[in-house]
Motif scaffolding. Structure first.
Motif, PDB file in Angstrom:
ATOM      1  N   LYS A 153       0.692  -1.187  -0.039  1.00  0.00           N
ATOM      2  CA  LYS A 153       0.060   0.057   0.038  1.00  0.00           C
ATOM      3  C   LYS A 153       1.065   1.261   0.033  1.00  0.00           C
ATOM      4  O   LYS A 153       0.546   2.234  -0.589  1.00  0.00           O
ATOM      5  CB  LYS A 153      -0.969   0.065   1.339  1.00  0.00           C
ATOM      6  N   GLY A 154       1.968   1.222   0.713  1.00  0.00           N
ATOM      7  CA  GLY A 154       2.897   2.449   0.647  1.00  0.00           C
ATOM      8  C   GLY A 154       3.982   2.571  -0.617  1.00  0.00           C
ATOM      9  O   GLY A 154       4.691   3.415  -0.735  1.00  0.00           O
ATOM     10  N   LYS A 155       3.576   1.496  -1.506  1.00  0.00           N
ATOM     11  CA  LYS A 155       4.425   1.713  -3.122  1.00  0.00           C
ATOM     12  C   LYS A 155       5.936   1.355  -2.724  1.00  0.00           C
ATOM     13  O   LYS A 155       6.805   2.018  -3.698  1.00  0.00           O
ATOM     14  CB  LYS A 155       3.784   2.805  -3.513  1.00  0.00           C
ATOM     15  N   TYR A 156       6.316   0.984  -1.771  1.00  0.00           N
ATOM     16  CA  TYR A 156       7.687   0.593  -1.607  1.00  0.00           C
ATOM     17  C   TYR A 156       8.341  -0.649  -1.409  1.00  0.00           C
ATOM     18  O   TYR A 156       9.451  -1.064  -1.364  1.00  0.00           O
ATOM     19  CB  TYR A 156       8.550   1.557  -0.590  1.00  0.00           C
ATOM     20  N   ARG A 157       7.193  -1.992  -1.678  1.00  0.00           N
ATOM     21  CA  ARG A 157       7.747  -3.121  -1.629  1.00  0.00           C
ATOM     22  C   ARG A 157       8.713  -3.371  -2.990  1.00  0.00           C
ATOM     23  O   ARG A 157       8.334  -2.991  -3.936  1.00  0.00           O
ATOM     24  CB  ARG A 157       6.494  -3.995  -1.622  1.00  0.00           C
ATOM     25  N   GLY A 158       9.682  -4.037  -2.781  1.00  0.00           N
ATOM     26  CA  GLY A 158      10.675  -4.274  -3.780  1.00  0.00           C
ATOM     27  C   GLY A 158      11.786  -3.103  -3.740  1.00  0.00           C
ATOM     28  O   GLY A 158      12.711  -3.573  -4.593  1.00  0.00           O
ATOM     29  N   LYS A 159      11.642  -2.126  -3.198  1.00  0.00           N
ATOM     30  CA  LYS A 159      12.568  -1.153  -3.224  1.00  0.00           C
ATOM     31  C   LYS A 159      13.791  -1.574  -2.459  1.00  0.00           C
ATOM     32  O   LYS A 159      13.423  -2.007  -1.285  1.00  0.00           O
ATOM     33  CB  LYS A 159      11.993   0.198  -2.935  1.00  0.00           C
ATOM     34  N   ILE A 160      14.873  -0.758  -2.495  1.00  0.00           N
ATOM     35  CA  ILE A 160      16.172  -1.089  -1.720  1.00  0.00           C
ATOM     36  C   ILE A 160      15.661  -0.701  -0.127  1.00  0.00           C
ATOM     37  O   ILE A 160      15.292   0.540   0.052  1.00  0.00           O
ATOM     38  CB  ILE A 160      17.408  -0.431  -1.991  1.00  0.00           C
ATOM     39  N   ARG A 161      16.125  -1.515   0.918  1.00  0.00           N
ATOM     40  CA  ARG A 161      16.004  -1.130   2.176  1.00  0.00           C
ATOM     41  C   ARG A 161      17.231  -0.582   2.824  1.00  0.00           C
ATOM     42  O   ARG A 161      17.142   0.222   3.764  1.00  0.00           O
ATOM     43  CB  ARG A 161      15.374  -2.423   2.968  1.00  0.00           C
ATOM     44  N   THR A 162      18.288  -1.449   2.763  1.00  0.00           N
ATOM     45  CA  THR A 162      19.409  -1.197   3.386  1.00  0.00           C
ATOM     46  C   THR A 162      20.787  -1.475   2.487  1.00  0.00           C
ATOM     47  O   THR A 162      20.570  -2.447   1.503  1.00  0.00           O
ATOM     48  CB  THR A 162      19.849  -2.094   4.602  1.00  0.00           C
ATOM     49  N   LEU A 163      21.551  -0.788   2.587  1.00  0.00           N
ATOM     50  CA  LEU A 163      23.062  -1.077   1.793  1.00  0.00           C
ATOM     51  C   LEU A 163      24.178  -0.733   2.951  1.00  0.00           C
ATOM     52  O   LEU A 163      24.289   0.407   3.120  1.00  0.00           O
ATOM     53  CB  LEU A 163      23.304   0.272   0.671  1.00  0.00           C
ATOM     54  N   GLY A 164      24.695  -2.019   3.380  1.00  0.00           N
ATOM     55  CA  GLY A 164      25.454  -1.741   4.536  1.00  0.00           C
ATOM     56  C   GLY A 164      25.018  -1.075   5.664  1.00  0.00           C
ATOM     57  O   GLY A 164      23.834  -1.477   5.948  1.00  0.00           O
ATOM     58  N   ASN A 165      25.315  -0.054   6.216  1.00  0.00           N
ATOM     59  CA  ASN A 165      24.904   0.613   7.157  1.00  0.00           C
ATOM     60  C   ASN A 165      23.948   1.831   7.042  1.00  0.00           C
ATOM     61  O   ASN A 165      23.390   2.704   7.619  1.00  0.00           O
ATOM     62  CB  ASN A 165      25.685   1.251   8.498  1.00  0.00           C
ATOM     63  N   GLN A 166      23.603   1.968   5.522  1.00  0.00           N
ATOM     64  CA  GLN A 166      22.531   2.844   5.162  1.00  0.00           C
ATOM     65  C   GLN A 166      21.409   2.483   5.035  1.00  0.00           C
ATOM     66  O   GLN A 166      21.154   1.375   4.370  1.00  0.00           O
ATOM     67  CB  GLN A 166      22.969   3.507   3.732  1.00  0.00           C
ATOM     68  N   SER A 167      20.255   3.159   5.702  1.00  0.00           N
ATOM     69  CA  SER A 167      18.944   2.740   5.614  1.00  0.00           C
ATOM     70  C   SER A 167      18.219   3.649   4.593  1.00  0.00           C
ATOM     71  O   SER A 167      18.290   4.724   4.736  1.00  0.00           O
ATOM     72  CB  SER A 167      18.054   2.737   6.941  1.00  0.00           C
ATOM     73  N   PHE A 168      17.114   3.125   4.179  1.00  0.00           N
ATOM     74  CA  PHE A 168      16.178   3.842   3.303  1.00  0.00           C
ATOM     75  C   PHE A 168      14.975   3.692   3.545  1.00  0.00           C
ATOM     76  O   PHE A 168      14.353   2.681   3.714  1.00  0.00           O
ATOM     77  CB  PHE A 168      16.338   3.392   1.652  1.00  0.00           C
ATOM     78  N   LYS A 169      14.271   5.096   3.809  1.00  0.00           N
ATOM     79  CA  LYS A 169      12.900   5.100   4.232  1.00  0.00           C
ATOM     80  C   LYS A 169      11.960   5.696   3.514  1.00  0.00           C
ATOM     81  O   LYS A 169      12.589   6.533   2.678  1.00  0.00           O
ATOM     82  CB  LYS A 169      12.704   5.624   5.873  1.00  0.00           C
ATOM     83  N   TYR A 170      10.626   5.411   3.298  1.00  0.00           N
ATOM     84  CA  TYR A 170       9.785   5.949   2.223  1.00  0.00           C
ATOM     85  C   TYR A 170       8.658   6.344   3.095  1.00  0.00           C
ATOM     86  O   TYR A 170       8.150   5.769   4.166  1.00  0.00           O
ATOM     87  CB  TYR A 170       9.430   4.775   1.176  1.00  0.00           C
ATOM     88  N   GLU A 171       7.875   7.096   2.237  1.00  0.00           N
ATOM     89  CA  GLU A 171       6.434   7.727   2.831  1.00  0.00           C
ATOM     90  C   GLU A 171       5.640   6.627   2.715  1.00  0.00           C
ATOM     91  O   GLU A 171       5.135   5.854   1.836  1.00  0.00           O
ATOM     92  CB  GLU A 171       6.056   9.047   2.013  1.00  0.00           C
ATOM     93  N   SER A 172       4.868   6.157   4.165  1.00  0.00           N
ATOM     94  CA  SER A 172       4.035   5.084   4.290  1.00  0.00           C
ATOM     95  C   SER A 172       2.776   5.741   3.878  1.00  0.00           C
ATOM     96  O   SER A 172       2.455   6.805   3.455  1.00  0.00           O
ATOM     97  CB  SER A 172       3.703   4.654   5.555  1.00  0.00           C
ATOM     98  N   TRP A 173       1.718   4.606   3.546  1.00  0.00           N
ATOM     99  CA  TRP A 173       0.443   5.135   3.257  1.00  0.00           C
ATOM    100  C   TRP A 173      -0.492   6.051   4.089  1.00  0.00           C
ATOM    101  O   TRP A 173      -0.349   5.532   5.182  1.00  0.00           O
ATOM    102  CB  TRP A 173      -0.480   3.926   2.418  1.00  0.00           C
ATOM    103  N   SER A 174      -1.159   6.758   3.745  1.00  0.00           N
ATOM    104  CA  SER A 174      -1.999   7.616   4.413  1.00  0.00           C
ATOM    105  C   SER A 174      -2.859   8.475   3.538  1.00  0.00           C
ATOM    106  O   SER A 174      -2.430   8.649   2.538  1.00  0.00           O
ATOM    107  CB  SER A 174      -1.638   8.492   5.478  1.00  0.00           C
ATOM    108  N   SER A 175      -4.150   8.623   3.767  1.00  0.00           N
ATOM    109  CA  SER A 175      -5.048   9.501   2.793  1.00  0.00           C
ATOM    110  C   SER A 175      -4.416  10.746   2.667  1.00  0.00           C
ATOM    111  O   SER A 175      -4.520  11.255   1.422  1.00  0.00           O
ATOM    112  CB  SER A 175      -6.406   9.575   3.437  1.00  0.00           C
ATOM    113  N   TRP A 176      -3.723  11.484   3.672  1.00  0.00           N
ATOM    114  CA  TRP A 176      -3.161  12.644   3.728  1.00  0.00           C
ATOM    115  C   TRP A 176      -1.991  12.611   2.477  1.00  0.00           C
ATOM    116  O   TRP A 176      -1.993  13.374   1.681  1.00  0.00           O
ATOM    117  CB  TRP A 176      -2.940  13.097   4.776  1.00  0.00           C
ATOM    118  N   GLY A 177      -1.109  11.525   2.794  1.00  0.00           N
ATOM    119  CA  GLY A 177      -0.185  11.293   1.747  1.00  0.00           C
ATOM    120  C   GLY A 177      -0.436  10.976   0.320  1.00  0.00           C
ATOM    121  O   GLY A 177       0.009  11.277  -0.706  1.00  0.00           O
TER     122      GLY A 177
END
Length: 248
Positions: A153-177
Motif C-alpha cells: 500500500k505504501g508503494k515501496y515493496r521491492g525497493k532497496i531497504r539497506t545498503l551496508g549501514n545505510q537505511s532507506f525509508k519511504y513515505e508510508s500510505w495515508s489518505s493525507w499522503g
C-alpha cells in the motif's frame, strides 16, 4: 610556506569530497536518481542498485559522487545480475555454476576478487519481485522491502531497504499522503532527511521536493500574476549547502 602550499593544493579535493549526490527532476520536483560513495565504490540507485562504479581509491569515488556526469567513470562494464558494474580493467571473472541456488546460477560470482551474492527464488522474494537482485557486494549486505501489506500500500515493496549501514525509508500510505502524491517517496537516506511540501498553502506544488538535507527548493506560488503567466508550481530557486551531498 610549504605547508600552506600543500593545504592549497589539497583544498579543492576537500571541496569535492562528497558521500551522496541527488539527481533532481526540477520539473516534477522529485529525486530521479541518487549516488552513494562507500569506500572505493559508488552505487547508483533508483529503486534498486542500477550501477556500481569501482575506483582505485575512496577519494576518486567521492570526486565522482560530487560530479557524476563527468567522464571519470571506469571504462569497462560487466552485467552483474540486473546491475551494471564498471571497473578500470578486468583481471578475472568467476561465475556461479548450474549447481548454485536459483537466482545465482550463471551469474557473475566475482570480478577481480570482489564477490557478489544474489537473492534466491524463495516465495518471499518472488512475491516482492526481487529474485536475483544483489544481496551482497563484497562485505556490504543489501536488503529490500519485501513484507506484504503496508509496503504494498505504501508503494515501496521491492525497493532497496539497506545498503551496508545505510537505511532507506519511504513515505508510508495515508489518505493525507495519497492526496499529496507523497506515498512511496524517499524520505530519508542514511543521515540525510528529505522533505516535501504538504500543506494547504502549497498550492501548485504540494507533494514536490522541499529539501534534501540542508538544501532547500522553492516554487512559484499561486498568485494571480503567476497564474496569468502559467508558472504556478514551476521551480524557482535552490538554496543552501550541505557538505555531505551534491544536488544537480
Amino acid at each position: 610556506m610549504r605547508r600552506l602550499m600543500l593545504v592549497l593544493l589539497f583544498f579543492p579535493s576537500l571541496l569535492l569530497a562528497k558521500e551522496y549526490s541527488f539527481n533532481v527532476d526540477f520539473n516534477r520536483g522529485d529525486i530521479s536518481t541518487f549516488f552513494i560513495a562507500e569506500g572505493n565504490k559508488v552505487y547508483r540507485i533508483t529503486q534498486s542498485i542500477d550501477a556500481i562504479y569501482i575506483f582505485n581509491s575512496h577519494a576518486r569515488a567521492q570526486s565522482f559522487v560530487a560530479q557524476p556526469n563527468t567522464r571519470s567513470k571506469p571504462s569497462t562494464a560487466v552485467n552483474v545480475g540486473d546491475t551494471r558494474v564498471y571497473v578500470d580493467k578486468i583481471d578475472a571473472i568467476d561465475y556461479y555454476t548450474s549447481n548454485s541456488m536459483s537466482g545465482s546460477a550463471g551469474q557473475v560470482k566475482s570480478i577481480n576478487g570482489l564477490s557478489f551474492s544474489y537473492l534466491s527464488d524463495s516465495s518471499t522474494y518472488k512475491n516482492a519481485g526481487v529474485v536475483g537482485k544483489l544481496s551482497k557486494v563484497g562485505n556490504t549486505k543489501v536488503t529490500y522491502w519485501v513484507d506484504a501489506g503496508y509496503t504494498v500500500k505504501g508503494k515501496y515493496r521491492g525497493k532497496i531497504r539497506t545498503l551496508g549501514n545505510q537505511s532507506f525509508k519511504y513515505e508510508s500510505w495515508s489518505s493525507w499522503g495519497e492526496k499529496n502524491g507523497m506515498v512511496g517517496k524517499l524520505i530519508s537516506l542514511g543521515p540525510i532527511n528529505i522533505d516535501y511540501y504538504d500543506t494547504d498553502y502549497d498550492l501548485g506544488y504540494k507533494g514536490k521536493l522541499k529539501s534534501v538535507g540542508k538544501v532547500n527548493f522553492s516554487y512559484y506560488r499561486d498568485t494571480s500574476t503567476n497564474q496569468k503567466a502559467n508558472i504556478v508550481g514551476k521551480f524557482k530557486e535552490q538554496k543552501g549547502r550541505d557538505s555531505r551531498l551534491t544536488v544537480y
